[in-house]
Design a protein around this motif. Structure first.
Motif, PDB file in Angstrom:
ATOM      1  N   VAL A 102       0.033 -14.957   6.948  1.00 27.68           N
ATOM      2  CA  VAL A 102      -0.779 -14.357   5.915  1.00 27.68           C
ATOM      3  C   VAL A 102      -0.698 -12.894   6.355  1.00 27.68           C
ATOM      4  O   VAL A 102      -1.381 -12.455   7.195  1.00 27.68           O
ATOM      5  N   PRO A 103       0.112 -12.218   5.861  1.00 25.89           N
ATOM      6  CA  PRO A 103       0.530 -11.010   6.320  1.00 25.89           C
ATOM      7  C   PRO A 103      -0.496  -9.855   5.900  1.00 25.89           C
ATOM      8  O   PRO A 103      -1.143 -10.240   4.864  1.00 25.89           O
ATOM      9  N   ARG A 104      -0.753  -8.824   6.472  1.00 23.61           N
ATOM     10  CA  ARG A 104      -1.275  -7.517   6.113  1.00 23.61           C
ATOM     11  C   ARG A 104      -0.494  -6.604   5.600  1.00 23.61           C
ATOM     12  O   ARG A 104       0.770  -6.497   6.099  1.00 23.61           O
ATOM     13  N   THR A 105      -1.203  -5.421   5.093  1.00 21.09           N
ATOM     14  CA  THR A 105      -0.041  -4.163   4.647  1.00 21.09           C
ATOM     15  C   THR A 105       0.962  -3.866   5.883  1.00 21.09           C
ATOM     16  O   THR A 105       0.263  -3.531   7.283  1.00 21.09           O
ATOM     17  N   GLY A 106       1.935  -3.673   5.939  1.00 20.64           N
ATOM     18  CA  GLY A 106       2.863  -2.960   7.118  1.00 20.64           C
ATOM     19  C   GLY A 106       3.371  -4.084   8.066  1.00 20.64           C
ATOM     20  O   GLY A 106       4.022  -3.643   8.921  1.00 20.64           O
ATOM     21  N   GLU A 107       3.016  -5.266   7.757  1.00 18.91           N
ATOM     22  CA  GLU A 107       3.379  -6.210   8.799  1.00 18.91           C
ATOM     23  C   GLU A 107       4.775  -7.082   8.277  1.00 18.91           C
ATOM     24  O   GLU A 107       4.686  -7.656   6.937  1.00 18.91           O
ATOM     25  N   SER A 108       5.583  -7.157   9.373  1.00 15.57           N
ATOM     26  CA  SER A 108       6.814  -7.950   8.915  1.00 15.57           C
ATOM     27  C   SER A 108       6.683  -9.247   9.596  1.00 15.57           C
ATOM     28  O   SER A 108       5.587  -9.550  10.439  1.00 15.57           O
ATOM     29  N   LEU A 109       7.349 -10.146   9.206  1.00 17.93           N
ATOM     30  CA  LEU A 109       7.430 -11.629   9.944  1.00 17.93           C
ATOM     31  C   LEU A 109       7.769 -11.439  11.420  1.00 17.93           C
ATOM     32  O   LEU A 109       7.065 -12.103  12.390  1.00 17.93           O
ATOM     33  N   ILE A 110       8.392 -10.539  11.755  1.00 17.72           N
ATOM     34  CA  ILE A 110       9.068 -10.496  13.270  1.00 17.72           C
ATOM     35  C   ILE A 110       7.679 -10.009  13.945  1.00 17.72           C
ATOM     36  O   ILE A 110       7.329  -9.866  15.275  1.00 17.72           O
ATOM     37  N   PHE A 165      18.130 -10.996   6.612  1.00 14.72           N
ATOM     38  CA  PHE A 165      17.209 -10.494   7.925  1.00 14.72           C
ATOM     39  C   PHE A 165      16.335  -9.539   7.367  1.00 14.72           C
ATOM     40  O   PHE A 165      15.320  -9.692   7.768  1.00 14.72           O
ATOM     41  N   HIS A 166      16.618  -8.765   6.164  1.00 17.47           N
ATOM     42  CA  HIS A 166      15.725  -7.731   5.637  1.00 17.47           C
ATOM     43  C   HIS A 166      14.453  -8.387   5.334  1.00 17.47           C
ATOM     44  O   HIS A 166      13.433  -7.846   5.144  1.00 17.47           O
ATOM     45  N   THR A 167      14.457  -9.805   4.900  1.00 15.59           N
ATOM     46  CA  THR A 167      13.232 -10.433   4.526  1.00 15.59           C
ATOM     47  C   THR A 167      12.440 -10.636   5.774  1.00 15.59           C
ATOM     48  O   THR A 167      11.139 -11.190   5.338  1.00 15.59           O
ATOM     49  N   MET A 168      12.740 -10.723   6.912  1.00 14.47           N
ATOM     50  CA  MET A 168      11.948 -10.885   8.027  1.00 14.47           C
ATOM     51  C   MET A 168      11.677  -9.766   8.704  1.00 14.47           C
ATOM     52  O   MET A 168      10.724  -9.683   9.449  1.00 14.47           O
ATOM     53  N   ASP A 169      12.405  -8.506   8.542  1.00  9.96           N
ATOM     54  CA  ASP A 169      11.833  -7.315   9.213  1.00  9.96           C
ATOM     55  C   ASP A 169      11.229  -6.306   8.237  1.00  9.96           C
ATOM     56  O   ASP A 169      10.762  -5.404   8.598  1.00  9.96           O
ATOM     57  N   ASP A 170      11.115  -6.749   6.993  1.00  4.24           N
ATOM     58  CA  ASP A 170      10.499  -5.917   5.831  1.00  4.24           C
ATOM     59  C   ASP A 170       9.069  -6.108   5.825  1.00  4.24           C
ATOM     60  O   ASP A 170       8.475  -7.192   6.313  1.00  4.24           O
ATOM     61  N   SER A 171       8.242  -5.468   5.368  1.00  2.00           N
ATOM     62  CA  SER A 171       7.001  -5.564   5.105  1.00  2.00           C
ATOM     63  C   SER A 171       6.497  -5.066   3.686  1.00  2.00           C
ATOM     64  O   SER A 171       7.107  -4.626   2.963  1.00  2.00           O
ATOM     65  N   LEU A 172       5.272  -5.511   3.195  1.00  6.14           N
ATOM     66  CA  LEU A 172       4.724  -5.175   2.067  1.00  6.14           C
ATOM     67  C   LEU A 172       3.431  -4.251   1.949  1.00  6.14           C
ATOM     68  O   LEU A 172       2.906  -4.308   2.960  1.00  6.14           O
ATOM     69  N   ASP A 173       3.373  -3.780   0.825  1.00  2.14           N
ATOM     70  CA  ASP A 173       1.672  -3.121   0.440  1.00  2.14           C
ATOM     71  C   ASP A 173       1.007  -3.979  -0.085  1.00  2.14           C
ATOM     72  O   ASP A 173       1.053  -4.570  -1.097  1.00  2.14           O
ATOM     73  N   LEU A 174       0.141  -4.705   0.577  1.00  2.00           N
ATOM     74  CA  LEU A 174      -0.758  -5.807   0.562  1.00  2.00           C
ATOM     75  C   LEU A 174      -2.302  -5.324   0.188  1.00  2.00           C
ATOM     76  O   LEU A 174      -3.113  -6.259   0.069  1.00  2.00           O
ATOM     77  N   ASP A 175      -2.588  -4.264  -0.050  1.00  2.00           N
ATOM     78  CA  ASP A 175      -3.905  -3.693  -0.284  1.00  2.00           C
ATOM     79  C   ASP A 175      -4.386  -4.175  -1.369  1.00  2.00           C
ATOM     80  O   ASP A 175      -5.809  -4.594  -1.324  1.00  2.00           O
ATOM     81  N   ASP A 176      -3.771  -4.642  -2.592  1.00  2.00           N
ATOM     82  CA  ASP A 176      -4.270  -5.103  -3.704  1.00  2.00           C
ATOM     83  C   ASP A 176      -4.666  -6.733  -3.630  1.00  2.00           C
ATOM     84  O   ASP A 176      -5.823  -7.125  -3.890  1.00  2.00           O
ATOM     85  N   TRP A 177      -3.798  -7.177  -2.849  1.00  2.80           N
ATOM     86  CA  TRP A 177      -3.976  -8.809  -2.512  1.00  2.80           C
ATOM     87  C   TRP A 177      -5.260  -8.902  -1.837  1.00  2.80           C
ATOM     88  O   TRP A 177      -6.129  -9.941  -1.934  1.00  2.80           O
ATOM     89  N   ALA A 178      -5.525  -8.018  -0.685  1.00  2.00           N
ATOM     90  CA  ALA A 178      -6.685  -8.101   0.124  1.00  2.00           C
ATOM     91  C   ALA A 178      -7.981  -7.655  -0.820  1.00  2.00           C
ATOM     92  O   ALA A 178      -9.000  -8.250  -0.543  1.00  2.00           O
ATOM     93  N   ARG A 179      -7.823  -6.753  -1.640  1.00  2.00           N
ATOM     94  CA  ARG A 179      -9.025  -6.283  -2.468  1.00  2.00           C
ATOM     95  C   ARG A 179      -9.327  -7.553  -3.435  1.00  2.00           C
ATOM     96  O   ARG A 179     -10.541  -7.726  -3.752  1.00  2.00           O
ATOM     97  N   LEU A 180      -8.340  -8.162  -3.897  1.00  2.00           N
ATOM     98  CA  LEU A 180      -8.841  -9.310  -4.985  1.00  2.00           C
ATOM     99  C   LEU A 180      -9.502 -10.481  -4.525  1.00  2.00           C
ATOM    100  O   LEU A 180     -10.078 -11.050  -5.302  1.00  2.00           O
ATOM    101  N   GLU A 181      -9.209 -10.805  -3.235  1.00  2.00           N
ATOM    102  CA  GLU A 181     -10.011 -11.998  -2.649  1.00  2.00           C
ATOM    103  C   GLU A 181      -9.730 -13.002  -3.300  1.00  2.00           C
ATOM    104  O   GLU A 181     -10.692 -13.806  -3.830  1.00  2.00           O
ATOM    105  N   LEU A 182      -8.370 -13.525  -3.793  1.00  2.00           N
ATOM    106  CA  LEU A 182      -8.240 -14.642  -4.824  1.00  2.00           C
ATOM    107  C   LEU A 182      -8.726 -15.988  -3.908  1.00  2.00           C
ATOM    108  O   LEU A 182      -8.557 -16.055  -2.612  1.00  2.00           O
ATOM    109  N   PRO A 183      -9.137 -16.997  -4.726  1.00  2.00           N
ATOM    110  CA  PRO A 183      -9.584 -18.297  -4.241  1.00  2.00           C
ATOM    111  C   PRO A 183      -8.363 -18.844  -3.235  1.00  2.00           C
ATOM    112  O   PRO A 183      -7.099 -18.801  -3.822  1.00  2.00           O
TER     113      PRO A 183
END
Length: 251
Positions: A102-110, A165-183
């Motif tokens: 469950v990533p946060r903004t700026g975090e990659s899998l690595i 590999f880039h799918t493991m060292d890339d990150s996402l902007d997930l601020d909207d995901w956090a704000r939405l608080e989906l069930p």
């Protein structure tokens, strides 16, 4: 009944969900098992980014006009699920993270793995011809699918695809995901050794979901979709319906 969209983990594809999907369909559920970019047998991998995974998942759902979906992410699939959910919240009934990041903004899998895993992934990518990663057989056997016989492991491991590999060292902007608080629901396999307990264990991720998110448990390893599909299917149905009054359930 429920419409499930089951998203695979790293080095996997939609095919790994087949035993679970068949059980759920026999019960009357609609089940979709997309394979994300770079994980098909003939796919190019070198330039596939995490953003491509997210976009492909959104496209898959929108092209089929799927609605009221239970979007399930397994392991690395938690990245794709989180990124996609914030782009189509009106189509989602519930998110289920099964032994998933469950990533946060700026975090990659690595970033979210023990340092030794990061070193393993980087080394695998550097040794490859297309900037991709594969779990060594020994790691897969001991930590991912330890509840299977060696004969089964020798069949399954070669079926895995190399992960861009880039799918493991890339990150996402997930601020909207956090704000939405989906069930959401977090489902943890109790015999999952893919991440060590403690600082890097799966348990930490439930605290990243909205307050009051249920934490459910299911038997089996990280590869329970292949080793104990009946039990996992039942746990996914529970995760899809927990907290919903029986009279309000569809189907």
């Amino acid at each position: 009944m429920t419409t499930f969209v089951l998203v695979h983990g790293a080095c996997h594809g939609g095919w790994t969900w087949r035993p679970v999907a068949e059980i759920l369909r026999e019960q009357g559920h609609a089940v979709h098992t997309p394979t994300l970019p770079g994980l098909g047998t003939e796919d190019e991998r070198a330039d596939v980014r995490l953003e491509h995974s997210v976009a492909a998942l959104v496209d898959y759902v929108e092209q089929r006009d799927l609605r009221d979906i239970v979007l399930v992410g397994h392991s690395w699939g938690g990245f794709a699920v989180s990124g996609a959910a914030q782009r189509m919240p009106d189509r989602i009934e519930r998110l289920v993270y099964w032994s998933a990041f469950v990533p946060r903004t700026g975090e990659s899998l690595i970033d979210l793995c023990p340092p030794a895993y990061g070193d393993m992934f980087r080394g695998s990518a550097q040794a490859s011809r297309d900037n991709s990663v594969m779990f060594p057989f020994e790691v897969f056997a001991a930590a991912f699918m330890q509840d299977a016989s060696e004969d089964v492991l020798r069949v399954v491991h070669p079926l895995l695809e190399r992960q861009p590999f880039h799918t493991m060292d890339d990150s996402l902007d997930l601020d909207d995901w956090a704000r939405l608080e989906l069930p959401s629901v977090y489902l943890k396999s109790d015999d999952d050794l893919a991440l060590p307990p403690g600082e890097f264990g799966w348990d930490r991720f439930v605290g990243r979901l909205p307050e009051g998110t249920p934490l459910l448990h299911t038997p089996g390893s990280h590869e329970a979709q292949l080793t104990t599909p009946e039990t996992l299917a039942a746990s996914l149905v529970e995760a899809a319906t927990v907290g919903i009054p029986v009279a309000s359930r569809r189907g």
